[in-house]
Motif scaffolding. Structure first.
Motif, PDB file in Angstrom:
ATOM      1  N   PRO A 168      -3.161  25.580  38.051  1.00  0.00           N
ATOM      2  CA  PRO A 168      -3.342  23.930  37.840  1.00  0.00           C
ATOM      3  C   PRO A 168      -4.590  23.652  37.078  1.00  0.00           C
ATOM      4  N   ARG A 169      -4.144  23.258  36.070  1.00  0.00           N
ATOM      5  CA  ARG A 169      -5.494  23.219  34.964  1.00  0.00           C
ATOM      6  C   ARG A 169      -5.817  21.971  34.981  1.00  0.00           C
ATOM      7  N   GLY A 170      -7.493  21.724  34.736  1.00  0.00           N
ATOM      8  CA  GLY A 170      -7.988  20.436  33.791  1.00  0.00           C
ATOM      9  C   GLY A 170      -8.785  20.609  34.162  1.00  0.00           C
TER      10      GLY A 170
ATOM     11  N   GLU B  97       0.230  19.990  36.166  1.00  0.00           N
ATOM     12  CA  GLU B  97       0.975  21.387  36.269  1.00  0.00           C
ATOM     13  C   GLU B  97       0.650  22.240  34.571  1.00  0.00           C
ATOM     14  N   THR B  98       1.002  23.173  34.221  1.00  0.00           N
ATOM     15  CA  THR B  98       0.644  24.384  33.424  1.00  0.00           C
ATOM     16  C   THR B  98       2.577  25.050  33.357  1.00  0.00           C
ATOM     17  N   PHE B  99       3.309  24.311  33.585  1.00  0.00           N
ATOM     18  CA  PHE B  99       4.484  25.388  33.795  1.00  0.00           C
ATOM     19  C   PHE B  99       4.511  26.560  34.037  1.00  0.00           C
TER      20      PHE B  99
ATOM     21  N   GLN C 194      -3.673  29.190  42.517  1.00  0.00           N
ATOM     22  CA  GLN C 194      -3.179  28.721  44.460  1.00  0.00           C
ATOM     23  C   GLN C 194      -2.901  30.244  44.874  1.00  0.00           C
ATOM     24  N   ALA C 195      -3.359  29.280  46.444  1.00  0.00           N
ATOM     25  CA  ALA C 195      -2.909  30.388  47.351  1.00  0.00           C
ATOM     26  C   ALA C 195      -1.604  30.035  47.572  1.00  0.00           C
ATOM     27  N   PRO C 196      -1.369  31.155  48.068  1.00  0.00           N
ATOM     28  CA  PRO C 196       0.583  30.985  48.483  1.00  0.00           C
ATOM     29  C   PRO C 196       0.458  29.857  49.853  1.00  0.00           C
ATOM     30  N   ASP C 197       1.776  29.237  49.591  1.00  0.00           N
ATOM     31  CA  ASP C 197       2.340  28.190  50.321  1.00  0.00           C
ATOM     32  C   ASP C 197       3.514  28.174  50.689  1.00  0.00           C
TER      33      ASP C 197
ATOM     34  N   SER D 109      -3.857  16.317  42.638  1.00  0.00           N
ATOM     35  CA  SER D 109      -2.734  16.230  41.859  1.00  0.00           C
ATOM     36  C   SER D 109      -2.901  15.652  40.365  1.00  0.00           C
ATOM     37  N   ASP D 110      -3.971  14.403  41.273  1.00  0.00           N
ATOM     38  CA  ASP D 110      -4.406  13.308  40.422  1.00  0.00           C
ATOM     39  C   ASP D 110      -5.551  14.020  38.977  1.00  0.00           C
ATOM     40  N   ALA D 111      -5.759  14.913  39.656  1.00  0.00           N
ATOM     41  CA  ALA D 111      -7.110  15.589  38.695  1.00  0.00           C
ATOM     42  C   ALA D 111      -6.511  16.590  37.801  1.00  0.00           C
ATOM     43  N   LEU D 112      -5.399  17.077  38.540  1.00  0.00           N
ATOM     44  CA  LEU D 112      -4.773  18.752  37.034  1.00  0.00           C
ATOM     45  C   LEU D 112      -3.869  18.573  37.253  1.00  0.00           C
TER      46      LEU D 112
END
Lengths: 138, 549
Positions: B279-281, B485-487, B411-414, B480-483
């Motif tokens: 996640p990028r932001g 995706e980076t593909f 990210q932590a693996p979920d 998810s509103d703040a960050l």
């Protein structure tokens, strides 16, 4: 994309506000704790010296102080705040003493986030004292 | 099995499956499904050792086949994932999106961190180090690679005195291939290599549609590929490698397991789980009453000549990650131009004149240039004369008084963040994906601590003050509103020694299958904070070595 948002403070504004607050604080402490306190005239000199060259956004600093106290209600007392601001249990007395405290806060990461601003704890308490000392903008 | 049989021309060519006759077959040593960074790297390595390889690509030579691209359609039911925009179906695959930013994962990224459930790789970083070294050439770097130690030594005397107990400078190397040519892409770069290789048959418009296995479902016998005009072809091979990207690798195994329950690595329902990205932001904005010139010289993109560029940012130190039980993360500073600077006015003016236009507010701009003439002339002189080995002054770029702290987070693996098969079917009759991408609160806490450490250090050093983004302090704001995706699609066919905890083993072999492998970021058990392509290449080289031996 411009991320810069309204209501931000420049470092210069910070410096000026911070110095002004040191003056207010010193005055307060001098009033309540005469031993080792900075004389009021000297505080006034500091304020004049900085206020001559720099702008001063007092209302923003008051707002920060108010917000800080909203999340730290136990500190919402002038005497209590003055004690918390005094290094090593002594009166602050001097600008350099407060600056040393701020430096120590940064090193030990003793910070408070107020309205998004990352403040040294001492800075946040100075703002709070400023708000308590003079809550209504002139 | 050394010969490729099919009813078209011989290997060493790139062919279009749509032009084949129905019922054609290919027999080869290795079938590589997917022609992105991993697939092409493995194909080249194996072909270089004399193995015959059939490299299968669902798209064409170039972007421009909407009917093919739409096969990536699916449903995003969690945080938004751009299933079509984030991936590409043509030679080079989604790596054609790659900007060229390279950094290895860090030591701690490989370790089992007890505060991060499901963390830990089956091996440590030293296992990948030799492959990282080989990956440089594959990623397009010349031999005069700017090492991290050289770069840091160069910066040592001038880096601000950040508290290295908490923060550390982090370097990304940008490949000259991408920085020197705006039209460069992975497929174009390796097309001629594939064409010239006598051992590689590249099949375009060949979409995977199924595997056949032995009775015990432990051995893949054939892979079937189908073109959108209906032409199908069976590929028989000794070994199959799936390299279709972090989402499609999972989809492909799930599709295969539909007809062979419990096979294709899914006996423990692990395929598609642990879906992650970086996640990028923005974390905050740094402001100062003075220009950030000195900072710009250090934390910026530094040009090293010959197209080599090193980007210097900050990362959270491993010590703090451990002590405060945080994830990994990094940030770069995005400087915003100072509209009142003479240089900014001069740049605006120059751009307008170059475009043959008269700049609006010409008088005002000339006034700004005149009032800031010294700086304008200094930068102009530098522009004309620079040629340093690492150009710090050139990195100043634009005069700036503020900068955005732009972060990439681990990210932590979920296990509940996952790729599954949806109910809709694509034009080949295969079920589309459904992606449920999730964030965790540890991301917010990590970002908040990271930003606060940077803010404190920059304030202490008199560089400027930082104001945090509201989402860092307010748990009511969805991450998810703040960050964005980076593909970087990671983790869906994770590597684990225990088949109950992963899909592939430490050698990227699918658990329970004796000739099926997976390559790409889907095998990463954790993501670290660094862009994945460099590690994808390193792992592909490692897998190629395993397959050769």
């Amino acid at each position: 994309m411009v991320y810069f948002s309204a209501g931000t403070l420049s470092r210069r504004e910070w410096l000026c506000g911070f110095t002004g607050l040191c003056g207010v604080l010193s005055f307060n402490i001098a009033y309540g704790l005469p031993h080792g306190a900075v004389p009021a005239a000297r505080v006034e000199d500091w304020l004049l010296q900085f206020a001559r060259d720099l702008p001063h956004d007092a209302s923003a600093l008051r707002q920060l102080g108010e917000t800080y106290l909203a999340t730290h209600p136990v500190e919402a007392d002038r005497v209590q705040l003055s004690r918390l601001l005094a290094p090593d249990g002594r009166a602050v007395g001097t600008l350099s003493g407060v600056i040393r405290n701020v430096e120590r806060d940064w090193m030990s990461h003793n910070v408070a986030v107020v309205n998004g601003w990352v403040l040294a704890r001492t800075e946040a308490r100075l703002c709070a004292l400023f708000f308590l000392t003079d809550p209504i903008p002139a | 099995m050394r010969t490729v049989f099919f009813d078209g021309p011989d290997s060493g060519v790139i062919k279009d499956l749509r032009e084949y006759s129905p019922g054609a077959t290919v027999r080869t040593d290795i079938c590589v499904i997917g022609a992105g960074a991993a697939g092409i790297t493995i194909a080249r390595e194996l072909a270089g050792r004399g193995e015959d390889v059939c490299l299968v690509e669902g798209g064409g030579l170039e972007y421009g086949f909407p009917d093919s691209q739409v096969l990536y359609q699916g449903e995003s039911v969690g945080a938004p994932v751009s299933l079509i925009g984030g991936r590409l179906r043509f030679l080079g695959g989604s790596t054609n999106h790659w900007g060229g930013r390279c950094a290895p994962l860090q030591d701690l990224d490989f370790r089992r961190r007890e505060w991060i459930p499901h963390s830990g790789w089956p091996f440590d970083k030293s296992e990948l180090d030799p492959y990282y070294a080989r990956a440089r050439a594959v990623a397009g770097f010349p031999s005069n690679w700017l090492s991290d130690s050289d770069t840091l030594a160069y910066l040592k005397d001038s880096l601000p005195g950040i508290n290295t107990e908490r923060l550390m400078p982090f370097l990304w190397h940008w490949t000259p291939a991408t920085t020197g040519d705006a039209g460069w892409n992975w497929g174009k770069a390796y097309r001629s290599v594939l064409q010239e290789s006598p051992h590689v048959l590249t099949l375009l418009h060949a979409n995977f549609t199924g595997f056949s296995t032995n009775e015990s479902r432990t051995h893949v016998q054939t892979a079937t590929v189908t073109a959108l005009n209906g032409i199908s072809l069976n590929i028989t091979a000794r070994t199959f490698v799936v390299c279709c990207g972090g989402i499609e690798n999972a989809r492909l195994l799930l599709l295969a397991a539909e007809h062979s329950p419990g096979a294709f690595g899914n006996h423990s329902d692990q395929v598609g789980r642990y879906f992650m990205q970086h996640p990028r932001g923005p974390l905050g904005i740094l402001t100062g009453d003075h220009r950030l010139t000195h900072l710009q010289e250090q934390f910026n993109m530094l040009s090293g000549g010959n197209g080599l560029e090193v980007e210097v940012g900050l990362a959270l130190s491993p010590k703090v990650q451990e002590a405060e039980r945080l994830l990994n993360c990094s940030a770069v500073l995005q400087y915003q131009s100072d509209p009142d600077a003479g240089v900014t006015a001069a740049q605006d003016l120059w751009r307008s004149l170059k475009a043959g236009q008269w700049s609006p507010d010409m008088g005002g701009k000339v006034g700004l240039i005149a009032s800031d003439l010294g700086d304008v002339l200094t930068r102009l002189e530098h522009r004309l004369t620079s040629g340093h080995s690492l150009d710090k002054e050139g990195a100043q770029g634009i005069p700036s008084r503020s900068a955005v702290l732009l972060a990439d987070l681990e990210q932590a693996p979920d296990p509940d963040s996952r790729v599954t098969l949806g109910t809709q079917r694509d034009s080949l009759g295969l079920r589309e994906v459904q992606v449920d991408w999730r964030h965790g609160e540890l991301e917010r806490r990590t970002a908040e601590r990271f930003c606060s450490y940077i803010a404190a250090d920059f304030a202490r050093l008199g560089i400027g003050r930082c104001r945090m983004e509201p989402w860092l302090q307010d748990a009511r704001i969805p991450i998810s509103d703040a960050l964005n995706e980076t593909f970087h699609y990671i983790g869906t066919t994770r590597m684990a020694d225990d088949p109950r905890e992963g899909v592939v083993d430490r050698n990227c072999a699918v658990h329970g299958m004796d000739n099926l492998y997976v390559a790409g970021s889907s095998v990463f058990p954790t993501s670290g904070q660094a862009n994945p392509t460099f590690t994808i290449i390193a792992l592909a080289l490692r897998l190629a070595d395993r397959l050769k031996s």
